[in-house]
Write a protein that holds these residues in place. Structure first.
Motif, PDB file in Angstrom:
ATOM      1  N   VAL A  68       0.851  -1.188   0.000  1.00 55.79           N
ATOM      2  CA  VAL A  68       0.000   0.000   0.000  1.00 55.79           C
ATOM      3  C   VAL A  68       0.881   1.230   0.000  1.00 55.79           C
ATOM      4  CG1 VAL A  68      -1.808   1.245   1.224  1.00 55.79           C
ATOM      5  CG2 VAL A  68      -1.749  -1.236   1.295  1.00 55.79           C
ATOM      6  N   TYR A  69       0.797   2.006  -1.013  1.00 55.91           N
ATOM      7  CA  TYR A  69       1.569   3.246  -1.111  1.00 55.91           C
ATOM      8  C   TYR A  69       0.668   4.437  -0.788  1.00 55.91           C
ATOM      9  CZ  TYR A  69       5.194   0.568  -3.392  1.00 55.91           C
ATOM     10  OH  TYR A  69       6.168  -0.348  -3.672  1.00 55.91           O
ATOM     11  N   ILE A  70       1.139   5.286   0.122  1.00 55.48           N
ATOM     12  CA  ILE A  70       0.367   6.454   0.573  1.00 55.48           C
ATOM     13  C   ILE A  70       0.904   7.690  -0.145  1.00 55.48           C
ATOM     14  CG2 ILE A  70      -0.357   7.791   2.571  1.00 55.48           C
ATOM     15  CD1 ILE A  70       0.309   5.352   4.274  1.00 55.48           C
ATOM     16  N   LEU A  71       0.055   8.327  -0.915  1.00 56.64           N
ATOM     17  CA  LEU A  71       0.460   9.524  -1.656  1.00 56.64           C
ATOM     18  C   LEU A  71      -0.390  10.701  -1.175  1.00 56.64           C
ATOM     19  CD1 LEU A  71       0.622   8.005  -5.256  1.00 56.64           C
ATOM     20  CD2 LEU A  71       2.495   8.406  -3.691  1.00 56.64           C
TER      21      LEU A  71
ATOM     22  N   SER B  60       5.495   9.525  -0.144  1.00 56.38           N
ATOM     23  CA  SER B  60       5.498   8.624  -1.287  1.00 56.38           C
ATOM     24  C   SER B  60       6.457   7.460  -1.109  1.00 56.38           C
ATOM     25  CB  SER B  60       5.846   9.399  -2.562  1.00 56.38           C
ATOM     26  OG  SER B  60       7.163   9.920  -2.461  1.00 56.38           O
ATOM     27  N   SER B  61       7.422   7.573  -0.179  1.00 54.02           N
ATOM     28  CA  SER B  61       8.384   6.498   0.029  1.00 54.02           C
ATOM     29  C   SER B  61       7.912   5.498   1.083  1.00 54.02           C
ATOM     30  CB  SER B  61       9.738   7.081   0.449  1.00 54.02           C
ATOM     31  OG  SER B  61       9.617   7.743   1.696  1.00 54.02           O
ATOM     32  N   ALA B  62       6.791   5.732   1.714  1.00 54.15           N
ATOM     33  CA  ALA B  62       6.292   4.852   2.764  1.00 54.15           C
ATOM     34  C   ALA B  62       5.522   3.678   2.167  1.00 54.15           C
ATOM     35  CB  ALA B  62       5.394   5.624   3.721  1.00 54.15           C
ATOM     36  N   SER B  63       5.667   2.498   2.804  1.00 56.96           N
ATOM     37  CA  SER B  63       4.940   1.333   2.322  1.00 56.96           C
ATOM     38  C   SER B  63       4.609   0.409   3.489  1.00 56.96           C
ATOM     39  CB  SER B  63       5.749   0.571   1.272  1.00 56.96           C
ATOM     40  OG  SER B  63       6.902   0.003   1.856  1.00 56.96           O
ATOM     41  N   LEU B  64       3.506  -0.280   3.347  1.00 54.56           N
ATOM     42  CA  LEU B  64       3.088  -1.299   4.306  1.00 54.56           C
ATOM     43  C   LEU B  64       2.964  -2.605   3.537  1.00 54.56           C
ATOM     44  CD1 LEU B  64       2.146  -2.117   7.146  1.00 54.56           C
ATOM     45  CD2 LEU B  64      -0.184  -1.510   6.437  1.00 54.56           C
TER      46      LEU B  64
ATOM     47  N   ILE C  80       2.598 -14.863   9.800  1.00 48.85           N
ATOM     48  CA  ILE C  80       2.086 -13.744   9.000  1.00 48.85           C
ATOM     49  C   ILE C  80       2.799 -12.496   9.484  1.00 48.85           C
ATOM     50  CG2 ILE C  80       0.086 -12.311   8.472  1.00 48.85           C
ATOM     51  CD1 ILE C  80      -0.069 -14.913   7.074  1.00 48.85           C
ATOM     52  N   LYS C  81       3.309 -11.701   8.562  1.00 44.43           N
ATOM     53  CA  LYS C  81       4.130 -10.550   8.923  1.00 44.43           C
ATOM     54  C   LYS C  81       3.639  -9.282   8.240  1.00 44.43           C
ATOM     55  CE  LYS C  81       8.917  -8.858   8.783  1.00 44.43           C
ATOM     56  NZ  LYS C  81      10.338  -9.231   8.505  1.00 44.43           N
ATOM     57  N   ALA C  82       3.606  -8.196   9.005  1.00 45.18           N
ATOM     58  CA  ALA C  82       3.351  -6.862   8.467  1.00 45.18           C
ATOM     59  C   ALA C  82       4.607  -6.019   8.678  1.00 45.18           C
ATOM     60  CB  ALA C  82       2.155  -6.213   9.166  1.00 45.18           C
ATOM     61  N   ALA C  83       5.069  -5.364   7.625  1.00 44.39           N
ATOM     62  CA  ALA C  83       6.288  -4.553   7.695  1.00 44.39           C
ATOM     63  C   ALA C  83       6.001  -3.161   7.147  1.00 44.39           C
ATOM     64  CB  ALA C  83       7.421  -5.217   6.924  1.00 44.39           C
ATOM     65  N   TYR C  84       6.280  -2.154   7.950  1.00 47.21           N
ATOM     66  CA  TYR C  84       6.111  -0.760   7.516  1.00 47.21           C
ATOM     67  C   TYR C  84       7.490  -0.137   7.334  1.00 47.21           C
ATOM     68  CZ  TYR C  84       5.049   4.211   7.531  1.00 47.21           C
ATOM     69  OH  TYR C  84       4.970   5.540   7.198  1.00 47.21           O
ATOM     70  N   THR C  85       7.700   0.519   6.219  1.00 47.09           N
ATOM     71  CA  THR C  85       8.971   1.196   5.963  1.00 47.09           C
ATOM     72  C   THR C  85       8.713   2.561   5.342  1.00 47.09           C
ATOM     73  OG1 THR C  85       9.178   0.190   3.757  1.00 47.09           O
ATOM     74  CG2 THR C  85      10.243  -0.960   5.599  1.00 47.09           C
TER      75      THR C  85
END
Length: 375
Positions: free
Chosen positions: A5-8, A33-37, A80-85
């Motif tokens: 999921v990209y947040i713009l 724009s560089s954040a992702s889940l 199951i893994k969730a990774a936010y960067t």
């Protein structure tokens, strides 16, 4: 499957009519724009047949924590893994199940036994790759993890099974601009412990120095300084993990590893002075892998574990735990994210420590198969 999921976030600068607001809008857009889940997962089912153990014995030897159940189909590890960067923030949360969690986390609080990973991190520098992370994270000690698909052999080496798979605390990690050096320093709650051992005030310290001069060579030195005993025993621990990975992407690849640790002898009964000297254990290992193709790989392993004083593996025998291990491994990648593995393994000990139908045996023979997928 990985869902990203990209947040713009954008604003219409002309509506405000000022260069300052336009600049703020541009900065916000670039940052968001560089954040992702990202969501991912892993499942490994296995079957182990222990030819030495009695038919009624449903578990593998006590010093093993992966592929533990004997003569039954089971799940070693599923999560199951969730990774936010983002540019300056990262976080991971992974919930696990399987016999690996059942046996390896048995000493933890019940609510934490299903936590494979839970940590948060922040980048401390705008120009340098320097991160501070805190929480529960996979261990930086050793070249093997609990994820069989990422290892060269289906089952873990003796040194991996008896050193930390996970750590809990806070760590600083720095990657040099040329990508050749990784430096890590951490303060942790103990030797593979989420909650501190009762009676131990700690904390413990763990470090890592990793050097990768080129794509064909990786050298690593990791340490642990602390204890896994109550303070009253005054048994400090100093542990070193060394390994070299040579030509990892070539036709023939090699891993050479060596662990050595020392626990100070406990205090003498009735005397507050610490015992003199230390109990030492060590373990060398060599793994050679031959890549027939991208889909088919063969590997062989020779290892030895010497713990004559029973610091890590207690046997109650005259010579303690002095055991050789030999294994042959076959991997077939059905798909890039699906692998079938089979491994035959023999342990040979100086003392009779393995349960058998006729009593205790000096050898143990097993065959393990698994099917693992990642998504």
């Amino acid at each position: 499957m990985k869902k990203t999921v990209y947040i713009l976030l954008t604003t219409i600068c002309s509506a405000f009519g000022t260069p300052l607001l336009a600049q703020m809008s541009a900065d916000t857009t670039a940052s968001k724009s560089s954040a992702s889940l990202t969501f991912s997962g892993y499942v490994e089912a296995y079957y182990t047949h222990d030819f030495t153990a009695p038919k009624t014995n449903q578990e593998r030897p006590g010093f093993l924590y992966n592929h533990k159940r004997n003569r039954e189909i089971n799940v070693n590890l599923a999560f199951i893994k969730a990774a936010y960067t983002s540019e300056r923030i990262r976080g991971n949360l992974a919930i696990q199940a399987g016999t690996y969690a059942q046996y390896n986390y048995a000493a933890e609080q019940p609510l934490l036994r299903n936590v494979f990973e839970a940590n948060a991190g922040v980048k401390l520098s705008k120009t340098r790759d320097l991160w501070l992370d805190a929480g529960i994270f996979t261990s930086h000690i050793g070249f093997e993890s609990a994820i069989s698909k990422d290892c060269w052999t289906l089952t873990r080496s003796l040194l991996a099974e008896n050193s930390p798979y996970y750590l809990s605390g806070a760590k600083l990690t720095y990657l040099t601009p040329n990508g050749k050096w990784t430096l890590l320093g951490s303060v942790v709650n103990g030797w593979q412990r989420i909650a501190k051992l009762p009676g131990y005030t700690g904390p413990a310290i763990s470090t890592q120095v990793q050097y990768k001069p080129n794509a064909s060579v990786l050298l690593n030195w990791s340490t642990f300084i602390g204890s896994d005993r109550p303070d009253s025993l005054k048994q400090s621990r100093f542990f070193n993990n060394f390994y070299a990975i040579l030509n990892p992407n070539g036709k023939i690849s090699t891993i050479l590893g060596f662990d050595i640790g020392a626990d100070r002898k406990p205090i003498v009964s009735g005397d507050r002075r610490a015992g003199s000297g230390s109990y030492v254990w060590y373990s060398p290992v060599a793994i050679v892998r031959y890549s027939i193709s991208d889909a088919v790989k063969l590997a062989g392993r020779v290892e030895y574990y010497d713990d004559k004083n029973g610091v890590i593996i207690a046997t109650g025998t005259a010579n303690g735990f002095k055991t050789w291990g030999y294994s042959v491994n076959f991997d077939y990648f059905i798909l890039p994210n699906a692998v079938f593995q089979i491994e035959g393994k023999v342990y040979s000990s100086q003392d009779a420590i393995f349960e058998s139908a006729s009593g205790l045996s000096k050898t143990n023979t097993s065959l393990t198969t698994s099917l693992a997928i990642s998504f």
